[in-house]
Enzyme design. Structure first.
Site: not given
Ligand code: M6R
Length: 609
Positions: A2, A27, A75, A99-100, A481, A485, A488, A504, A604
């Site tokens: 948000c 965001r 959000w 927000n929150g 990672e 990637k 997402e 395993h 974000k």
């Molecule tokens: O702002 P931050 O680095 O603390 O965010 C952490 C995660 O939310 C962030 O890395 C998220 O996993 C990304 N969307 C990955 O690409």
């Protein structure tokens, strides 16, 4: 997640609010809205589901007048993303954006219902508006009502409120979610993200935990948690950010992938000098790592995988035991923290709620709190003993790319400094690694000049529904990672595994429909990786191996598809192999036609637990 904007201005607020909300779009959000106090003193609002263009369209047909206003991008947490649940929530004489999460909203809602104040939305946020308007109904002045409301709320929040009949008043409060006041000429602004205020003003003050503020066009009165009037430091923003400039790339993610060489050069040169011919590490100077018995690294998502790589580096080079944890798990397991512990928190945004909460858990327990952030004015930075800025520059795409490699560069330099303090590394090895690191931006630049071959592989990936990533040693976190990637932004199910763990259980998943991406630099684990590759080839997997050419040739093996990588110091491989996994995810998402920069359901900056 948000976003909040507030304005007490000289001009019509609605268009300025919408433009400011656009700067918060990156965001992540699913609905938006604005409210104003009109010239006759009445409150009015417009809300819409989906992208901001929906709100803009609505405003064309039903313009919103008034020079005092608040705006929000939502959000969804409580209640699905529909117009009813979108902010601002207006009740009686009060309009609120939040927000929150208000954790006690169910109890409050029940109490209010018994007093005849029924909720009409599914949100926790509406409770704030109902509560405040109840106090006004009972005879309180708006500010008294707002302060009484705050005392009733528990959870994390940033709030902005407008009141009927008050054309020169915004009430704001911060408890867990960031808020900044922006100062203009006879105008005042409020933003959950100071960068969103940039075209309006560069002069800002960040509210601290528990602060509330009374904004008028003449200025801001800020009060601390005890209600004492306080002044908060004025900061002049020197960053510039252009939310429209993709520099000719199709998406911010693509632009940010290509910015990595220059961002890395910036990050490396900030903490490294060698004018005397001997490398000097300009970071963590106040810490003598001979006195450190343990390092804790905590983060979320991609930043957590950067910590995972750092664990391998620090334990191997500096010989300090390292514990890593996902921030959302760390705090609640109440880990004991002995004094000689250095706690490091890694976060691109510096606002991730779980990471911030973990940092607060360690404050007063650990010897030193260090943060590695991209936003030096963020909450995580402001609550740390020492801040290491990664200098990646603004990252707009939801998928973290250049922040990851810059985090890795800073973590590697911190590792080398620790190893040097403890005399665990020779000066020859330090010079060698430092030289290799300094050459890295040029290697990446060259690599990025020729990535078209990844498109064919990505096209095939875009037609599959499951992908496995495998890696050993430093490549294990990269496999995790790579899977994150891909899932997402392309919405394809992907998992990362340590190659040796395959037998395993996960090997049961393998057949000719599952692409297996193997990260295999030519290092001391290469042969073992190739054995694991053979195991999956024997089970008819469609193998894509990412490796340096010689290594593959020497092994006498050919995978179905290979991605050729430049030869480099194996210690630095995570910084190089990050690129093909980012690009594979990017091209695959483009082929699938997903919203690359703002993928569904994601934000974000994740400011709720
Ligand atoms: O702002 P931050 O680095 O603390 O965010 C952490 C995660 O939310 C962030 O890395 C998220 O996993 C990304 N969307 C990955 O690409």
């Amino acid at each position: 997640m948000c976003g909040i904007i507030g304005i007490l201005g000289k001009h019509e607020a609605a268009p300025i609010l919408v433009e400011a909300l656009k700067r918060l779009e990156y965001r992540g959000y699913d609905s938006s809205g604005i409210a104003t106090v009109k010239d006759d003193g009445s409150l009015d609002r417009r809300r819409a589901v989906g992208k901001l263009v929906e709100l803009q369209d609505k405003l064309v047909f039903e313009p919103l007048k008034g020079k005092a206003g608040i705006g929000h991008t939502r959000w969804a947490t409580h209640g699905e993303p529909n117009e009813k649940n979108a902010h601002p929530h207006t009740r009686g004489a009060v309009s609120v954006v939040h927000n929150g999460i208000i954790e006690n909203f169910l109890t409050l809602r029940e109490e209010l219902k018994c007093e005849g104040y029924k909720a009409v939305t599914d949100t926790d946020s509406e409770t704030i508006a109902i509560l405040c308007s109840k106090f006004i109904d009972e005879g309180d002045e708006p500010l008294v009502a707002a302060r009484k409301t705050l005392l009733k709320l528990s959870g994390s929040f940033a709030i902005a409120m407008l009141f009927e009949g008050q054309k020169n008043l915004i009430f704001a409060a911060r408890s867990g979610s960031p808020l900044a006041v922006g100062y203009g000429k006879n105008e005042i602004y409020l933003g959950s993200d100071a960068l969103a205020l940039l075209p309006l003003t560069k002069k800002v003050a960040y509210l601290e935990e528990g602060d509330h503020a009374v904004l008028t066009r003449e200025g801001a009165e800020i009060y601390d948690i005890k209600g004492n009037s306080v002044s908060r430091q004025i900061t002049y923003l020197n960053q510039s950010i252009n939310f429209h400039d993709k520099s000719g790339f199709s998406h911010f993610m693509e632009k940010e992938i290509h910015e990595q060489p220059i961002a890395l050069e910036r990050a490396i040169s900030s903490y490294l000098s060698d004018s005397t011919g001997k490398p000097t590490f300009n970071l963590l100077k106040k810490i003598n790592f001979t006195e450190v018995s343990r390092i804790i690294l905590v983060a979320c998502g991609t930043a957590y995988y950067a910590c995972y790589v750092a664990k391998y580096w620090i334990e191997k080079l500096a010989k300090i035991p390292v514990e890593i944890d996902i921030a959302s798990e760390f705090r609640y397991r109440e880990p004991p923290i002995e004094h000689a512990t250095v706690a490091i928190f890694v976060s691109q945004s510096g606002e991730t709620a779980d990471t911030l909460a973990a940092l607060r858990y360690c404050s007063g327990r650990a010897e030193k709190i260090i943060s590695i952030v991209n936003v030096s004015t963020s909450s995580i930075a402001r609550e740390s003993d020492e801040v290491l800025e990664i200098h990646a520059g603004p990252e707009i795409g939801v998928a973290s790319t250049k922040a990851f490699t810059c985090q890795l560069a800073v973590l590697l330099l911190a590792t080398l400094k620790a190893a040097k303090d403890r005399a665990e590394i020779s000066s020859t090895d330090i010079s060698k690694t430092v030289n290799n690191l300094k050459n890295l931006p040029a290697i990446l630049n060259q690599y990025l000049g020729n990535v078209n071959s990844l498109k064919d592989i990505s096209y095939k990936l875009s037609t599959t529904s499951d992908v496995l990533f495998l890696g050993r040693g430093l490549m294990y976190p990269l496999a995790l990672e790579g899977a994150l990637k891909l899932k997402e932004i392309s919405y394809i199910h992907a998992e990362g595994y340590a190659s040796g763990e395959l037998k395993h259980g996960p090997i049961a998943l393998i057949d000719d429909s599952v692409p297996v991406i193997i990260l295999a630099p030519y290092d001391n684990l290469f042969e073992k990786s190739i054995s694991n590759m053979q195991e999956v080839i024997a089970r008819k997997a469609n193998v894509i191996v990412i490796s340096d050419n010689d290594g593959l040739r020497e092994a006498g093996l050919k995978s179905e598809t290979s991605i050729e990588m430049p030869k480099a110091d194996p210690l630095l491989a995570p910084l190089i192999y990050a690129l093909p996994i980012q690009l594979l995810a990017y091209f695959t998402a483009v082929f699938k036609g997903t919203d690359v920069d703002q993928p569904r359901n994601l934000a974000k900056s994740v400011t709720v637990e």
